[in-house]
Scaffold this motif. Sequence first.
Motif, short mmCIF file in Angstrom:
data_model
loop_
_atom_site.label_atom_id
_atom_site.label_comp_id
_atom_site.label_asym_id
_atom_site.label_seq_id
_atom_site.Cartn_x
_atom_site.Cartn_y
_atom_site.Cartn_z
N ILE A 144 9.28 19.32 2.04
CA ILE A 144 9.59 17.89 1.98
C ILE A 144 8.39 17.19 1.34
CG2 ILE A 144 10.15 15.83 3.28
CD1 ILE A 144 12.33 17.94 3.37
N LEU A 145 8.62 16.57 0.18
CA LEU A 145 7.56 15.93 -0.59
C LEU A 145 7.85 14.43 -0.72
CD1 LEU A 145 5.05 16.01 -2.33
CD2 LEU A 145 6.44 16.87 -4.24
N PRO A 146 7.30 13.60 0.17
CA PRO A 146 7.51 12.16 0.06
C PRO A 146 6.90 11.60 -1.22
CG PRO A 146 6.72 12.75 2.26
CD PRO A 146 6.54 13.96 1.38
N ALA A 147 7.52 10.56 -1.74
CA ALA A 147 7.01 9.91 -2.95
C ALA A 147 5.94 8.88 -2.62
CB ALA A 147 8.16 9.23 -3.70
N PHE A 148 5.36 8.98 -1.43
CA PHE A 148 4.35 8.02 -0.98
C PHE A 148 3.01 8.72 -0.85
CE2 PHE A 148 8.43 7.19 1.28
CZ PHE A 148 8.82 6.10 0.52
N PRO A 149 2.07 8.44 -1.74
CA PRO A 149 0.76 9.11 -1.67
C PRO A 149 0.00 8.79 -0.39
CG PRO A 149 1.10 8.12 -3.83
CD PRO A 149 2.19 7.60 -2.95
N GLN A 150 0.11 7.54 0.09
CA GLN A 150 -0.60 7.12 1.29
C GLN A 150 0.33 7.28 2.49
OE1 GLN A 150 -0.28 5.01 -1.44
NE2 GLN A 150 -2.26 5.60 -2.33
N TYR A 151 -0.16 7.94 3.55
CA TYR A 151 0.65 8.09 4.75
C TYR A 151 0.82 6.75 5.44
CZ TYR A 151 2.04 9.12 9.52
OH TYR A 151 2.71 9.13 10.72
N CYS A 152 2.04 6.49 5.89
CA CYS A 152 2.32 5.30 6.68
C CYS A 152 3.45 5.64 7.65
CB CYS A 152 2.73 4.13 5.79
SG CYS A 152 3.06 2.59 6.67
N SER A 153 3.36 5.15 8.85
CA SER A 153 4.40 5.42 9.84
C SER A 153 5.75 4.91 9.37
CB SER A 153 4.04 4.75 11.18
OG SER A 153 5.09 4.87 12.10
N VAL A 282 -5.55 -11.03 -16.05
CA VAL A 282 -5.51 -10.09 -14.94
C VAL A 282 -4.47 -9.02 -15.23
CG1 VAL A 282 -4.79 -9.81 -12.53
CG2 VAL A 282 -6.36 -11.64 -13.14
N ASP A 283 -4.83 -7.76 -14.98
CA ASP A 283 -3.89 -6.65 -15.03
C ASP A 283 -3.62 -6.20 -13.60
OD1 ASP A 283 -4.17 -6.89 -17.73
OD2 ASP A 283 -4.80 -4.83 -18.10
N VAL A 284 -2.37 -5.88 -13.30
CA VAL A 284 -2.00 -5.44 -11.95
C VAL A 284 -1.37 -4.06 -12.02
CG1 VAL A 284 -0.70 -5.95 -9.86
CG2 VAL A 284 -1.61 -7.84 -11.25
N ILE A 285 -1.83 -3.18 -11.15
CA ILE A 285 -1.23 -1.86 -11.00
C ILE A 285 -0.89 -1.67 -9.53
CG2 ILE A 285 -3.46 -0.68 -10.68
CD1 ILE A 285 -2.23 1.75 -12.16
N CYS A 286 0.18 -0.94 -9.24
CA CYS A 286 0.63 -0.70 -7.87
C CYS A 286 0.53 0.79 -7.55
CB CYS A 286 2.07 -1.19 -7.69
SG CYS A 286 2.29 -2.95 -8.03
N PRO A 287 -0.64 1.27 -7.14
CA PRO A 287 -0.85 2.71 -6.97
C PRO A 287 0.00 3.36 -5.90
CG PRO A 287 -2.94 1.51 -7.06
CD PRO A 287 -1.86 0.50 -6.87
N GLY A 288 0.45 2.59 -4.90
CA GLY A 288 1.22 3.18 -3.82
C GLY A 288 2.66 3.47 -4.18
N PHE A 289 3.12 2.93 -5.31
CA PHE A 289 4.49 3.17 -5.79
C PHE A 289 4.42 4.17 -6.94
CE2 PHE A 289 4.36 -1.08 -4.04
CZ PHE A 289 5.52 -1.18 -3.29
N THR A 290 5.10 5.29 -6.82
CA THR A 290 5.09 6.28 -7.89
C THR A 290 6.28 6.13 -8.84
OG1 THR A 290 6.18 7.88 -6.42
CG2 THR A 290 3.77 7.96 -6.56
N ALA A 291 7.18 5.20 -8.53
CA ALA A 291 8.33 4.91 -9.41
C ALA A 291 8.58 3.41 -9.35
CB ALA A 291 9.57 5.68 -8.98
N ASP A 292 8.83 2.82 -10.50
CA ASP A 292 9.08 1.38 -10.55
C ASP A 292 10.34 1.03 -9.77
OD1 ASP A 292 7.08 -0.18 -11.91
OD2 ASP A 292 7.52 1.02 -13.69
N CYS A 293 10.29 -0.14 -9.11
CA CYS A 293 11.37 -0.55 -8.22
C CYS A 293 11.33 -2.07 -8.09
CB CYS A 293 11.19 0.11 -6.86
SG CYS A 293 9.56 -0.21 -6.12
N LEU A 294 12.10 -2.61 -7.14
CA LEU A 294 12.15 -4.05 -6.95
C LEU A 294 10.77 -4.63 -6.69
CD1 LEU A 294 14.14 -6.51 -6.54
CD2 LEU A 294 13.88 -6.07 -4.09
N GLU A 295 9.98 -3.97 -5.85
CA GLU A 295 8.67 -4.50 -5.47
C GLU A 295 7.69 -4.55 -6.63
OE1 GLU A 295 10.69 -3.34 -1.77
OE2 GLU A 295 10.43 -2.40 -3.73
N THR A 296 7.87 -3.72 -7.63
CA THR A 296 6.96 -3.75 -8.78
C THR A 296 7.53 -4.57 -9.94
OG1 THR A 296 7.83 -1.69 -9.74
CG2 THR A 296 6.04 -1.50 -8.15
#
Length: 367
Positions: A144-153, A282-296
Amino acid sequence: MPLETMSFLPEPPASPETDPKIAVVLVNLGTPDAPTPAAVRRYLKQFLSDRRVIEVPRFFWWFALNGIILPFRAGKSARKYASIWTKGGSPLLLHTQKQAKLLRGYLGERGHDVQVVHAMRYGQPSLPSVLEQLKLDGCDRILILPAFPQYCSATTASIFDAVFAHCSRLRNTPELRLVKQYHDHECYIGALRDAVFAHWDANGRPDRLLMSFHGMPQKTRTQGDPYHDQCQTTAKLLAEQLGLSEHEWMMSFQSRFGRSQWLEPYTSAALERLAREGSSRVDVICPGFTADCLETLEEIAIEGRQTFLTAGGREFHYIPCLNDSNTWLHALAQIAEENLLGWPTMATKTSEPKGGLLRASAAHARV
């Protein structure tokens, strides 16, 4: 009083022992089936009913969710989804599908004969349905490989909950490995670095780089969730790889929900502050998201841009997620390969005593 019996899911009959089939399941958060109020309502109900996501008493939350949030939020959220929807469907689903397909190819090039599929924690394809299909396909070892690099409950642990809940209904459970985190993996950080440099090579450099992560309530940090600290580690490692001084970058948290205090600084407030302090670009990057989505694509690329420009900024750049970049797929293959270690994944399999495989699995499990 009759004894209560446990009901298991139907399974194919046990077959003679053969070489184990191995699968990797790339799991992302999920997406509505369509950018419509009805579809968004179904999705939000499943998502916001997760005890890992909303940690409040169930009785009060049921009334808030069904009486206030879903009736009023679904339409607004549907309009936001419509603004980023593509002809092919949800960006998150399309990117995750492509990542899984390419990951199988990258692993195949390294000599690994494994099945790679994608699943969603909420929405379709659901994680239980994917695991059920793998059972029918004869896969009895699953990574099982989550797409979330940072662990979160609220994300990684919720995926684990769903996996264990499904397996609790199986008579013959598969052997499992669970990737908990890879927030500091050198290949992941390298993929982020390459994405930023590629953007800067094409567009020039900003006055400031903002690294925006998804937010969580502040109390989760004090209660032991390592998410904040892992985000901070990722941000510092990326800044080092980019050669940035402490005045050239900052970290923030987006997607605040409700009235409680969340992890700070908030991304919207950070963008306003940077503009008012004189940062013209300003440049913005969202490192916690590995695929673009609504939040990005909507919250950052559209709303974040408007926030920054309205506050006096002159130029705003959103750096896309890793998506299907070569460096990211290489990193994903490396992470998967490390966690497959000890399982007979090579195309030409050699015999090994069963006990040896089990001992190797136990030694290298990631939970």
